[in-house]
Enzyme design. Structure first.
Site, PDB file in Angstrom:
ATOM      1  N   LYS A   1      18.875   0.121 -58.609  1.00 57.21           N
ATOM      2  CA  LYS A   1      19.431   1.482 -58.532  1.00 57.21           C
ATOM      3  C   LYS A   1      19.501   2.062 -57.106  1.00 57.21           C
ATOM      4  CE  LYS A   1      19.122   2.255 -63.394  1.00 57.21           C
ATOM      5  NZ  LYS A   1      18.130   1.892 -64.370  1.00 57.21           N
TER       6      LYS A   1
ATOM      7  N   ASP B   1       7.935  -2.237 -62.760  1.00 54.56           N
ATOM      8  CA  ASP B   1       9.392  -2.117 -62.742  1.00 54.56           C
ATOM      9  C   ASP B   1       9.759  -0.745 -62.196  1.00 54.56           C
ATOM     10  OD1 ASP B   1      12.069  -1.804 -63.217  1.00 54.56           O
ATOM     11  OD2 ASP B   1      12.010  -2.461 -65.311  1.00 54.56           O
TER      12      ASP B   1
ATOM     13  N   TYR C   1      12.344   0.033 -70.887  1.00 52.45           N
ATOM     14  CA  TYR C   1      13.520  -0.813 -70.764  1.00 52.45           C
ATOM     15  C   TYR C   1      13.435  -1.564 -69.452  1.00 52.45           C
ATOM     16  CZ  TYR C   1      18.433  -2.213 -70.244  1.00 52.45           C
ATOM     17  OH  TYR C   1      19.600  -2.928 -70.068  1.00 52.45           O
TER      18      TYR C   1
END
Ligand SMILES: *Cc1c(COP(=O)(O)O)cnc(C)c1O
Length: 429
Positions: free
Chosen positions: A266, A238, A144
């Site tokens: 995050k 990522d 994702y």
């Protein structure tokens, strides 16, 4: 345990919020029941509006690596608030956070701050295309990378949980330059390069965390990087989830692989909306105002978010909790496996640093296909029993559980006790 106030808020929330949530992963679609509403959190614990307190293994899906409301972070935010919340002009703290990040990731000379992981990745992709002058991107099934159109195919957790093949509203044209490969399978990447000569880059979660935890096997990342570069394409790593979580320098430090472009999010915002993308100078100089790739943001580098990020990373570096994370995750792993064995439940446990989760399957899980052999009904029973025993988990088989450095021995006891009860409940299904 009562969930009366959560139920009431859920019903109220349905009127003006979609499904009463602002992100579909927060819905309890795959585990049944209604989402819990949270009142507050402190350290390793989170408390819902009914006053139930849980050990928090969601941690806002990763950012709260120090636990909630760490003293130093809270005081940095309070201090920053006194000077104003947003200026639309540069501040000293942006330079400071940029330096902390670039020092941790040797492949990054420069960084650009944005407001979410999604934005970091969509900008990183644009940058790979700008730099190479090519259009196609390879992504791995089950990874994702945020909800941008181009990458919303075969995209792991949220979609897997809701059993959606992709997303409505994404035009065919938007995904026509996206190619799908299989995680841990370099051959599947090579096949694409053999049939396409316009591949700008390959994007990967260095440790996948959005199909449950799936780790790169053998030398997968290193070989991938070498191969991709040999074809004149870029490797976009990522690390929105893994950055500063698996190691201060992310998965790249652990696996000794240097990305061409790194995406972060995050943890770097310490709970505030921050994302970032960065690369070596030659690549970053493509970005406006230095170069011709446009990307902008009204609230980018927001002063409160920068203060939260700096204080979180500074404290994290000082604590250096990575050994502790490994030990804790190992204790949880052993406990999961032992109680599964005791009750005759088939599971596979994958873990990486402070990320761990069990799959209710008898297969090894090395890619998305393997992950999907999991019995999600068993997970649903397991999930609710964990909640009832005071452990807050992500409501999906395909999400990682996260550990924070605030976790105590008492918390670990609570987790292991809850696992035992939950495994027993699964065996009784
Ligand atoms: C969470 C996540 C994103 C998206 O970040 P948002 O802040 O939710 O937009 C992108 N990539 C990975 C690997 C993630 O885990």
């Amino acid at each position: 345990m009562e969930f009366k106030k959560s139920q009431e808020l859920y019903t109220k929330g349905l009127e003006h919020l979609v499904g009463a949530v602002n992100s579909p992963v927060r819905a309890f679609a795959s585990v049944g029941g209604n989402p819990l509403f949270i009142k507050k959190a402190k350290g390793s614990k989170i408390t819902d509006v009914d006053g139930n307190t849980y050990v928090d293994l969601v941690l806002s899906y990763g950012p709260m690596v120090l636990g909630h409301r760490h003293k130093k972070v809270q005081s940095a935010i309070t201090k920053a608030l006194k000077n104003g919340y947003s200026f639309g002009a540069s501040t000293k703290n942006e330079i400071k956070l940029a330096k902390i990040i670039c020092d941790a990731f040797p492949g990054m000379d420069k960084v650009r701050f944005v407001n979410s992981g999604t934005e970091a990745v969509l900008s990183g992709i644009r940058l790979a295309r700008a730099f190479t002058g090519k259009d196609k991107i390879i992504k791995f099934s089950g990874c994702y990378h945020g909800h941008q159109d181009a990458l919303l195919v075969a995209a792991g957790s949220g979609l897997a949980t809701l059993s959606l093949p992709g997303s409505k509203g994404v035009p065919e044209g938007a995904v026509k330059n996206t190619l799908i490969a299989k995680y841990n399978d370099l051959e599947s990447v090579k096949l694409h390069f053999e049939t396409h000569d316009d591949i700008a880059g390959v994007i990967i979660e260095p440790v996948a965390g959005n199909m449950g935890v799936v780790t790169p096997q053998n030398n997968f990342l290193k070989e991938l990087k070498e191969y991709v570069n040999s074809k004149g394409a870029l490797l976009i790593v990522d690390e929105v989830m893994t950055g500063f979580r698996s190691k201060f320098g992310g998965a790249q430090e652990l696996f000794d692989v240097e990305a061409d472009i790194t995406c972060l999010g995050k943890v770097i915002g310490g709970g505030f909306p921050v994302g970032a993308y960065g690369a070596r100078n030659e690549i970053m100089e493509m970005v406006a105002p230095l170069g011709g790739m446009y990307q902008a943001g009204t609230l980018s580098g927001n002063p409160i978010a920068m203060a939260a990020g700096i204080s979180t990373l500074t404290e994290l570096k000082k604590q250096n909790p990575y050994e502790k994370f490994n030990e804790l995750a190992q204790i949880i792993e052993v406990f999961l496996l032992e109680s599964a064995k005791k009750y005759g439940v088939e599971i596979t446990v994958n873990r990486f640093g402070s990320m761990i989760n069990p799959f209710f399957t008898n297969k090894e899980v090395e890619n998305f296909e393997d992950a999907q052999t999991s019995n999600t009904k068993k997970f649903a029973v397991f999930f609710w029993e964990m909640i009832k025993n005071g452990v807050f988990l992500p409501p999906s088989q395909f999400e990682a559980w996260f550990l924070s450095s605030a976790i105590t021995e008492k918390d670990v006891k609570k987790i292991t006790k809850a696992i035992e009860k939950s495994m027993e409940a699964v065996a009784k299904m």
